[in-house]
Scaffold this active site. Structure first.
Site, PDB file in Angstrom:
ATOM      1  N   LYS A  42    -133.374 -16.450  18.123  1.00  0.00           N
ATOM      2  CA  LYS A  42    -132.065 -16.476  17.221  1.00  0.00           C
ATOM      3  C   LYS A  42    -132.205 -18.388  17.516  1.00  0.00           C
ATOM      4  O   LYS A  42    -132.182 -18.716  16.194  1.00  0.00           O
ATOM      5  CB  LYS A  42    -131.141 -16.239  17.787  1.00  0.00           C
ATOM      6  CG  LYS A  42    -129.844 -16.483  17.444  1.00  0.00           C
ATOM      7  CD  LYS A  42    -128.946 -15.378  17.847  1.00  0.00           C
ATOM      8  CE  LYS A  42    -127.449 -16.200  17.337  1.00  0.00           C
ATOM      9  NZ  LYS A  42    -126.124 -15.654  17.592  1.00  0.00           N
TER      10      LYS A  42
ATOM     11  N   GLU B 281    -138.186 -20.725  27.872  1.00  0.00           N
ATOM     12  CA  GLU B 281    -139.350 -19.535  27.515  1.00  0.00           C
ATOM     13  C   GLU B 281    -139.984 -20.051  27.086  1.00  0.00           C
ATOM     14  O   GLU B 281    -141.565 -19.823  27.285  1.00  0.00           O
ATOM     15  CB  GLU B 281    -138.699 -18.330  28.584  1.00  0.00           C
ATOM     16  CG  GLU B 281    -137.926 -18.922  29.613  1.00  0.00           C
ATOM     17  CD  GLU B 281    -136.975 -18.869  30.055  1.00  0.00           C
ATOM     18  OE1 GLU B 281    -136.369 -19.341  29.308  1.00  0.00           O
ATOM     19  OE2 GLU B 281    -135.593 -18.519  30.506  1.00  0.00           O
TER      20      GLU B 281
ATOM     21  N   ARG C 295    -128.597 -10.110  22.139  1.00  0.00           N
ATOM     22  CA  ARG C 295    -128.994  -8.268  22.297  1.00  0.00           C
ATOM     23  C   ARG C 295    -128.651  -7.305  21.549  1.00  0.00           C
ATOM     24  O   ARG C 295    -128.419  -6.444  21.460  1.00  0.00           O
ATOM     25  CB  ARG C 295    -127.857  -8.398  23.684  1.00  0.00           C
ATOM     26  CG  ARG C 295    -126.091  -9.148  23.309  1.00  0.00           C
ATOM     27  CD  ARG C 295    -125.694  -8.779  24.947  1.00  0.00           C
ATOM     28  NE  ARG C 295    -124.214  -9.400  24.955  1.00  0.00           N
ATOM     29  CZ  ARG C 295    -123.984 -10.408  24.457  1.00  0.00           C
ATOM     30  NH1 ARG C 295    -125.247 -11.133  24.409  1.00  0.00           N
ATOM     31  NH2 ARG C 295    -122.859 -11.167  24.743  1.00  0.00           N
TER      32      ARG C 295
ATOM     33  N   GLU D  74    -124.295  -9.203  29.900  1.00  0.00           N
ATOM     34  CA  GLU D  74    -123.876 -10.340  28.739  1.00  0.00           C
ATOM     35  C   GLU D  74    -122.663  -9.778  28.715  1.00  0.00           C
ATOM     36  O   GLU D  74    -122.276 -10.906  28.001  1.00  0.00           O
ATOM     37  CB  GLU D  74    -125.327 -10.348  28.175  1.00  0.00           C
ATOM     38  CG  GLU D  74    -125.376 -11.736  28.447  1.00  0.00           C
ATOM     39  CD  GLU D  74    -126.860 -12.311  27.180  1.00  0.00           C
ATOM     40  OE1 GLU D  74    -127.454 -13.472  28.164  1.00  0.00           O
ATOM     41  OE2 GLU D  74    -127.445 -11.918  26.825  1.00  0.00           O
TER      42      GLU D  74
ATOM     43  N   HIS E  88    -137.057  10.176  43.155  1.00  0.00           N
ATOM     44  CA  HIS E  88    -138.268   9.888  44.169  1.00  0.00           C
ATOM     45  C   HIS E  88    -137.929   9.195  44.853  1.00  0.00           C
ATOM     46  O   HIS E  88    -138.725   8.885  45.677  1.00  0.00           O
ATOM     47  CB  HIS E  88    -139.758  10.212  44.715  1.00  0.00           C
ATOM     48  CG  HIS E  88    -139.509  11.891  43.558  1.00  0.00           C
ATOM     49  ND1 HIS E  88    -139.384  13.542  44.472  1.00  0.00           N
ATOM     50  CD2 HIS E  88    -139.734  12.210  42.435  1.00  0.00           C
ATOM     51  CE1 HIS E  88    -140.044  14.355  43.507  1.00  0.00           C
ATOM     52  NE2 HIS E  88    -139.577  13.679  42.837  1.00  0.00           N
TER      53      HIS E  88
ATOM     54  N   LYS F  52    -129.783 -22.879  32.362  1.00  0.00           N
ATOM     55  CA  LYS F  52    -130.025 -23.612  31.909  1.00  0.00           C
ATOM     56  C   LYS F  52    -130.868 -25.045  32.021  1.00  0.00           C
ATOM     57  O   LYS F  52    -131.680 -25.863  31.934  1.00  0.00           O
ATOM     58  CB  LYS F  52    -130.504 -23.527  30.370  1.00  0.00           C
ATOM     59  CG  LYS F  52    -130.437 -21.922  29.741  1.00  0.00           C
ATOM     60  CD  LYS F  52    -130.125 -21.796  28.267  1.00  0.00           C
ATOM     61  CE  LYS F  52    -130.494 -20.334  27.801  1.00  0.00           C
ATOM     62  NZ  LYS F  52    -130.152 -20.292  26.372  1.00  0.00           N
TER      63      LYS F  52
HETATM   64  O1  F6P Z   1    -129.758 -16.745  27.670  1.00  0.00           O
HETATM   65  C1  F6P Z   1    -129.383 -15.658  27.235  1.00  0.00           C
HETATM   66  C2  F6P Z   1    -129.454 -15.821  25.566  1.00  0.00           C
HETATM   67  O2  F6P Z   1    -129.444 -16.647  25.040  1.00  0.00           O
HETATM   68  C3  F6P Z   1    -129.465 -14.170  25.446  1.00  0.00           C
HETATM   69  O3  F6P Z   1    -128.391 -14.173  25.049  1.00  0.00           O
HETATM   70  C4  F6P Z   1    -130.525 -14.527  24.617  1.00  0.00           C
HETATM   71  O4  F6P Z   1    -130.295 -12.734  24.239  1.00  0.00           O
HETATM   72  C5  F6P Z   1    -131.717 -14.680  25.304  1.00  0.00           C
HETATM   73  O5  F6P Z   1    -130.835 -16.068  25.938  1.00  0.00           O
HETATM   74  C6  F6P Z   1    -132.733 -15.608  23.949  1.00  0.00           C
HETATM   75  O6  F6P Z   1    -132.314 -16.496  23.243  1.00  0.00           O
HETATM   76  P1  F6P Z   1    -132.858 -16.779  21.525  1.00  0.00           P
HETATM   77  O7  F6P Z   1    -133.216 -15.645  20.933  1.00  0.00           O
HETATM   78  O8  F6P Z   1    -131.507 -17.786  20.827  1.00  0.00           O
HETATM   79  O9  F6P Z   1    -134.299 -17.926  22.420  1.00  0.00           O
END
Ligand code: F6P
Length: 511
Positions: free
Chosen positions: A197, A203, A255, A340, A371, A480
């Site tokens: 987004k 990452e 989300r 979240e 189990h 972060k």
């Molecule tokens: O760190 C949390 C978050 O902002 C989530 O709310 C979101 O889904 C995820 O990181 C990934 O964010 P993005 O789609 O901006 O990479």
């Protein structure tokens, strides 16, 4: 009015005291109509709430709480497109992504037209990828909402995935995950979807840069054909050299973004018609949430039950048990959705709360959980409400397997309730443990859409009653920022100003 200041809150507290002796077995014995009155049909699914620690009187009190906290008004404000995400000054309109074209007039008509323009472009692209026999592997690079939704849904609808297409999901910045995947891929057969987004998430950006470098190193050509970006930040994608971009809007929370361009991997997997069915199932649930009277409104009944458990009976977690292996990522998906959204300790106005909010959400598919950890659900010291999810029709022909699977689901719910109260010592098993049973006729795009929309709205309900903003996530920002600082220190070895533990670990990692 804030929930803890309402008359209903006080009444519910007194009511909860009397409820300590509530016994499910007695409740069924005394009320022949209990299963029916505590069941609720909703689009695409059926819910049996009757094995829960609740009754008609409790539900009536919870409905007063909903009225006194303005739940319906808050819901209607969301569906009018008001900026109910107050801390980010944004509307909350993931529901608009599943609204039929041309069905709204007024100020939302234009955003709805944009939604459909993007949807049409994305679905046309998905169909082109499906028809491109050279593309055999589709790799989604994203994390959180940009990973869990499409991953969960592709697994859930695995039977409908176009033969010859393999979908992969890389979320972790751990290079082990990425390298293991890349080792089995060919650049000319791979499409990378960079899903973010914000297009800033560490990452995802790190993985995206590494796959770009891998693609070039493999002699890959035609970036436009092998990379696409799914983001609200189209310019940032362009800066990375990616020109095929599908956008969405800041009024879609991460989300809640499965229904947007973030759903592209699913659209490629099951096709445009399947994706439209998913949206239609979710839309049917939106309408149910908007239109059904609160007393027969499934998201409302579930969300209020969640509040009752969390704040009045003191149950701090909920376990999710999908009795269908294709739903195996649903617990992880719901974990982000609920924790979240509602893991907050201040209200919408920033005032500290004096009551609990999000429960811990966790789970594994049945029968595996039986189990592993069901023992604790049966005889542990904590009461953990369990949410079963089962599907009537299998898509395979091993009838005995499905019969056993469903028998296990029903039997576990029954055993939790009945227990073995007459046995002594280690065999004593008090029973009276609560559960909800959600039943789908078949696992289809439409029923999955309805199931997920149901969960979104039930999280909305508890968040609204608690008076929190379910649509921000400020807490994750600190980690972060600190990771950037530590990364620099891992290179330089500078431990100045760090706490003793972090400094010692840093030293050990560098030695
Ligand atoms: O760190 C949390 C978050 O902002 C989530 O709310 C979101 O889904 C995820 O990181 C990934 O964010 P993005 O789609 O901006 O990479």
């Amino acid at each position: 009015m804030r929930c803890d200041q309402t008359p209903a809150w006080q009444t519910l507290r007194a009511h909860a005291g009397a409820f300590r002796n509530f016994d499910l077995r007695e409740a069924f014995a005394q009320d022949a109509g209990r299963a029916a009155s505590l069941s609720q049909a909703a689009p695409q699914l059926f819910a049996d709430l009757s094995k829960n620690h609740t009754d008609a009187a409790t539900e009536a009190l919870l409905l007063s709480l909903a009225e006194q906290t303005g739940l319906a008004q808050h819901r209607d404000a969301m569906f009018r497109g008001e900026r109910i995400n107050v801390t980010e000054d944004r509307a909350v309109m993931h529901w608009l992504l599943r609204q039929p074209a041309g069905s709204l007039s007024g100020p939302l008509a234009a955003p709805l037209a944009q939604v459909h323009e993007t949807l049409d472009a994305m679905l046309a692209y998905a169909e082109r990828v499906r028809a491109d026999s050279e593309i055999t592997d589709i790799v989604n690079i994203g994390i959180g909402g940009s990973d869990l939704g499409p991953q969960m849904a592709v697994l859930a609808l695995q039977d409908l995935v176009l033969p010859g297409k393999r979908l992969h999901f890389v979320s972790n910045v751990d290079g082990h995950e990425l390298v293991a995947l890349l080792n089995g891929l060919q650049a000319r057969n791979t499409l990378f979807l960079i899903a973010s987004k914000s297009f800033t998430t560490l990452e995802t950006m790190t993985n995206a840069c590494s796959v770009r470098a891998w693609f070039d190193a493999q002699g890959g050509t035609e970036v436009a054909r092998h990379f696409a970006a799914l983001t609200t930040h189209v310019e940032a994608a362009a800066a990375m050299g990616i020109t095929s971009t599908f956008g969405f809007w800041d009024w879609v929370g991460g989300r809640y973004s499965l229904w947007s361009a973030i759903g592209l991997p699913l659209a490629i997997a099951i096709g445009a018609a399947g994706f439209k069915d998913l949206l239609a199932g979710a839309h049917a649930m939106d309408q149910h949430f908007q239109q059904a009277p609160l007393a027969q409104n499934l998201p409302v009944r579930l969300g209020l039950l969640d509040v009752w458990y969390r704040n009045f009976l003191g149950y701090t977690s909920r376990s999710i048990a999908p009795y269908h292996s294709a739903l195996r990522r649903v617990p992880a998906y719901l974990q982000q959705l609920e924790m979240e959204s509602n893991g907050k300790c201040v209200d919408r106005h920033g005032q500290a709360l004096s009551y609990g909010t999000s429960p811990v959400i966790w789970g594994e598919p049945g029968t595996n959980g039986q189990h592993a950890y069901f023992q604790m659900l049966y005889q542990g010291t904590d009461v953990v409400p369990l949410e079963f999810m089962a599907v009537k029709q299998p898509t395979h022909t091993l009838a005995v397997h499905h019969e056993l699977l469903l028998a296990n689901a029903l039997a576990q719910a029954q055993a939790l309730m009945l227990g073995k109260p007459d046995e002594g010592g280690h065999r004593h098993f008090a029973g009276n443990r609560p559960s909800t049973f959600l039943l789908l006729d078949a696992l289809t795009p439409a029923s999955l859409g309805a199931l997920i929309a149901l969960q979104e709205h039930r999280v909305f309900v508890s968040g609204a009653v608690w008076g929190i903003n379910s649509f921000d996530q400020w807490g994750v920002e600190l980690g972060k920022v600190l990771a950037r600082d530590i990364q620099a220190r891992l290179r330089s070895g500078d431990a100045s100003g760090l706490d003793g533990s972090t400094a010692a670990l840093l030293k050990r990692l560098r030695s």
